[in-house]
Design a protein around this motif. Structure first.
Motif, short mmCIF file in Angstrom:
data_model
loop_
_atom_site.label_atom_id
_atom_site.label_comp_id
_atom_site.label_asym_id
_atom_site.label_seq_id
_atom_site.Cartn_x
_atom_site.Cartn_y
_atom_site.Cartn_z
N TRP A 126 0.84 -1.21 0.00
CA TRP A 126 0.00 0.00 0.00
C TRP A 126 0.87 1.26 0.00
O TRP A 126 0.76 2.13 -0.86
CB TRP A 126 -0.93 -0.02 1.22
CG TRP A 126 -1.68 1.26 1.42
CD1 TRP A 126 -1.30 2.32 2.21
CD2 TRP A 126 -2.91 1.65 0.81
NE1 TRP A 126 -2.23 3.33 2.12
CE2 TRP A 126 -3.22 2.95 1.27
CE3 TRP A 126 -3.78 1.04 -0.09
CZ2 TRP A 126 -4.38 3.63 0.87
CZ3 TRP A 126 -4.93 1.73 -0.50
CH2 TRP A 126 -5.21 3.00 -0.02
N GLU A 127 1.80 1.30 0.97
CA GLU A 127 2.59 2.53 1.15
C GLU A 127 3.55 2.79 -0.01
O GLU A 127 3.77 3.94 -0.39
CB GLU A 127 3.38 2.46 2.47
CG GLU A 127 2.46 2.71 3.66
CD GLU A 127 3.17 2.68 5.01
OE1 GLU A 127 2.58 3.15 5.99
OE2 GLU A 127 4.31 2.18 5.09
N THR A 128 4.10 1.73 -0.58
CA THR A 128 5.05 1.93 -1.69
C THR A 128 4.36 2.58 -2.88
O THR A 128 4.91 3.49 -3.52
CB THR A 128 5.66 0.57 -2.10
OG1 THR A 128 6.14 -0.08 -0.94
CG2 THR A 128 6.79 0.73 -3.09
N VAL A 129 3.15 2.13 -3.17
CA VAL A 129 2.42 2.69 -4.32
C VAL A 129 1.99 4.13 -4.05
O VAL A 129 2.16 5.02 -4.88
CB VAL A 129 1.22 1.78 -4.69
CG1 VAL A 129 0.30 2.46 -5.69
CG2 VAL A 129 1.73 0.46 -5.25
N ILE A 130 1.45 4.37 -2.85
CA ILE A 130 1.01 5.74 -2.52
C ILE A 130 2.22 6.69 -2.51
O ILE A 130 2.15 7.82 -3.01
CB ILE A 130 0.29 5.77 -1.14
CG1 ILE A 130 -0.98 4.90 -1.17
CG2 ILE A 130 -0.04 7.21 -0.71
CD1 ILE A 130 -2.10 5.36 -2.08
N ARG A 131 3.32 6.20 -1.99
CA ARG A 131 4.53 7.03 -1.89
C ARG A 131 5.03 7.45 -3.27
O ARG A 131 5.36 8.62 -3.49
CB ARG A 131 5.60 6.20 -1.16
CG ARG A 131 6.91 6.90 -0.90
CD ARG A 131 7.80 5.96 -0.08
NE ARG A 131 9.10 6.53 0.13
CZ ARG A 131 10.08 6.45 -0.76
NH1 ARG A 131 9.90 5.83 -1.90
NH2 ARG A 131 11.25 7.03 -0.50
N THR A 132 5.06 6.53 -4.21
CA THR A 132 5.56 6.88 -5.55
C THR A 132 4.51 7.65 -6.34
O THR A 132 4.79 8.72 -6.89
CB THR A 132 5.95 5.59 -6.31
OG1 THR A 132 6.92 4.89 -5.55
CG2 THR A 132 6.51 5.92 -7.69
N ASN A 133 3.30 7.10 -6.40
CA ASN A 133 2.30 7.66 -7.33
C ASN A 133 1.67 8.96 -6.83
O ASN A 133 1.32 9.83 -7.63
CB ASN A 133 1.17 6.65 -7.56
CG ASN A 133 1.66 5.36 -8.20
OD1 ASN A 133 2.86 5.12 -8.29
ND2 ASN A 133 0.74 4.51 -8.62
N LEU A 134 1.51 9.10 -5.51
CA LEU A 134 0.80 10.29 -4.99
C LEU A 134 1.75 11.25 -4.27
O LEU A 134 1.81 12.43 -4.60
CB LEU A 134 -0.33 9.82 -4.06
CG LEU A 134 -1.34 10.88 -3.62
CD1 LEU A 134 -1.96 11.61 -4.79
CD2 LEU A 134 -2.44 10.23 -2.78
N THR A 135 2.53 10.72 -3.30
CA THR A 135 3.47 11.60 -2.59
C THR A 135 4.53 12.11 -3.58
O THR A 135 4.94 13.28 -3.51
CB THR A 135 4.14 10.85 -1.42
OG1 THR A 135 3.09 10.28 -0.63
CG2 THR A 135 4.99 11.77 -0.56
N GLY A 136 4.95 11.27 -4.50
CA GLY A 136 5.92 11.69 -5.53
C GLY A 136 5.37 12.85 -6.35
O GLY A 136 6.07 13.83 -6.63
N ALA A 137 4.08 12.76 -6.71
CA ALA A 137 3.45 13.84 -7.48
C ALA A 137 3.38 15.12 -6.66
O ALA A 137 3.61 16.22 -7.16
CB ALA A 137 2.05 13.41 -7.91
N PHE A 138 3.09 14.98 -5.35
CA PHE A 138 3.06 16.15 -4.46
C PHE A 138 4.45 16.79 -4.38
O PHE A 138 4.60 18.00 -4.57
CB PHE A 138 2.58 15.75 -3.06
CG PHE A 138 3.02 16.70 -1.98
CD1 PHE A 138 2.51 17.99 -1.91
CD2 PHE A 138 3.99 16.33 -1.04
CE1 PHE A 138 2.95 18.89 -0.94
CE2 PHE A 138 4.42 17.22 -0.07
CZ PHE A 138 3.90 18.51 -0.02
N LEU A 139 5.47 15.98 -4.07
CA LEU A 139 6.81 16.54 -3.88
C LEU A 139 7.31 17.25 -5.14
O LEU A 139 7.86 18.35 -5.07
CB LEU A 139 7.80 15.42 -3.49
CG LEU A 139 7.64 14.84 -2.08
CD1 LEU A 139 8.54 13.62 -1.90
CD2 LEU A 139 7.94 15.90 -1.01
N CYS A 140 7.10 16.61 -6.30
CA CYS A 140 7.61 17.21 -7.55
C CYS A 140 6.81 18.46 -7.92
O CYS A 140 7.41 19.47 -8.32
CB CYS A 140 7.55 16.18 -8.68
SG CYS A 140 8.73 14.84 -8.45
N SER A 141 5.49 18.40 -7.76
CA SER A 141 4.71 19.59 -8.16
C SER A 141 4.97 20.74 -7.19
O SER A 141 4.98 21.90 -7.59
CB SER A 141 3.22 19.27 -8.27
OG SER A 141 2.70 18.72 -7.10
#
Ligand code: NAI
Length: 266
Positions: free
Chosen positions: A108-123
């Protein structure tokens, strides 16, 4: 006239699949491109080489989009190399599939971390820069453009993939809220939502005859998508041609979101 001439782009997860083709298409249309990769340096070098061969400019930049320090370093490398940023394509994404009763917290956390948190950090990094920099006349009418790589599963529920569909559903409201927050600063934020595109992420499906036939039944247009189908739309969204398009998702899915189960259904 090239669509994103002299603009600087950063594409995350650009060492394979959709990201790789998006990086190439942006370069073909005149952008200088930071080609982000996580571990596949060879894949990133390959796209940089292809871009250089057509007279374009690109460089590989390592970084895990889910790691805050990596993201800061990655953006700084782009500023050091090209002195600028105009376009972020937040594309990196992964799947860790399992039915819920077998899904680990790590899945769960690996997918959320890359797909959602990654999008937050980069944007967040991109917006900080765009706000400071503003519009550069003669380059683009906008202060900056962000394109998120979502999925038809921001809308279509996907049994056995709740972590993935939750990440893409979350991405929808991240995109819409961020667009609402930054549109008056002339920052444009949108998503592209691909259907079934032939890339490494789903090769277990399209390389298997039976699974492919089943998948085709879900696509009214009756063919799988190619990374190029997606890249064309990303380039358009990154260009001034789509200047008035804000906070929306463009589905590139051969009609997969059209409830194909209803075709010939009475
Ligand atoms: P892919 O597996 O070829 O590409 C994903 C890329 O993300 C890879 O280059 C991988 O190295 C990179 N990546 C993974 N974790 C990362 C991290 N922590 N930091 C930086 N990079 C990381 O698959 P594909 O299909 O090209 O996927 C690209 C995007 O398109 C993903 O967001 C995916 O969810 C989305 N998508 C793909 C569809 C398809 O049918 N292929 C359909 C709908 C959405």
């Amino acid at each position: 006239m090239k669509l994103v001439k002299d603009q600087v782009a950063l594409v995350t997860g650009a060492s394979s699949g959709i990201g790789k083709t998006v990086a190439y298409y942006l370069a073909k249309e005149g952008a200088k491109v930071g080609v982000n990769y996580y571990s596949d340096e060879e894949g990133a070098n390959d796209v940089v080489k292809k871009i250089t061969e057509i007279g374009g400019e690109a460089f590989p930049v390592q970084g895990d989009v889910g790691n805050e320090e990596d993201v800061l370093k990655m953006f700084n490398k782009v500023y050091e190399t090209y002195g600028n940023l105009d376009i972020l394509v937040s594309n990196a994404g992964i799947q860790r599939d399992a039915p819920i009763e077998k899904m680990t917290l790590k899945d769960w956390e690996t997918v959320i971390r890359t797909n959602l948190t990654g999008a937050f950090l980069c944007s967040r990094q991109a917006v900080q820069y765009f706000l400071k920099r503003g519009v550069v006349k003669g380059i683009s009418k906008s202060a900056g453009k962000i394109i998120f790589m979502s999925s038809v599963h921001q809308e279509i529920p996907w049994a056995g993939h709740i972590n993935y569909s939750a990440s893409k559903g979350g991405l929808t409201e991240l995109m819409r809220s961020l667009s609402q927050e930054t549109a008056n600063k002339l920052i444009r934020v949108n998503s592209v939502a691909p259907g079934a595109i032939k890339t490494p992420i789903n090769e277990d499906v399209w390389k298997d005859k039976e699974k492919k036939e089943h998948l085709l039944k879900l696509i009214p247009y009756n063919r799988l998508g190619e990374p190029e189908d997606v890249a064309e739309v990303v380039v358009w969204l990154a260009s001034d041609k789509s200047e008035y398009v804000n906070g929306t998702t463009i589905f590139v899915d051969g009609g997969m979101t059209l409830y194909p189960g209803f075709i010939n259904n009475g």
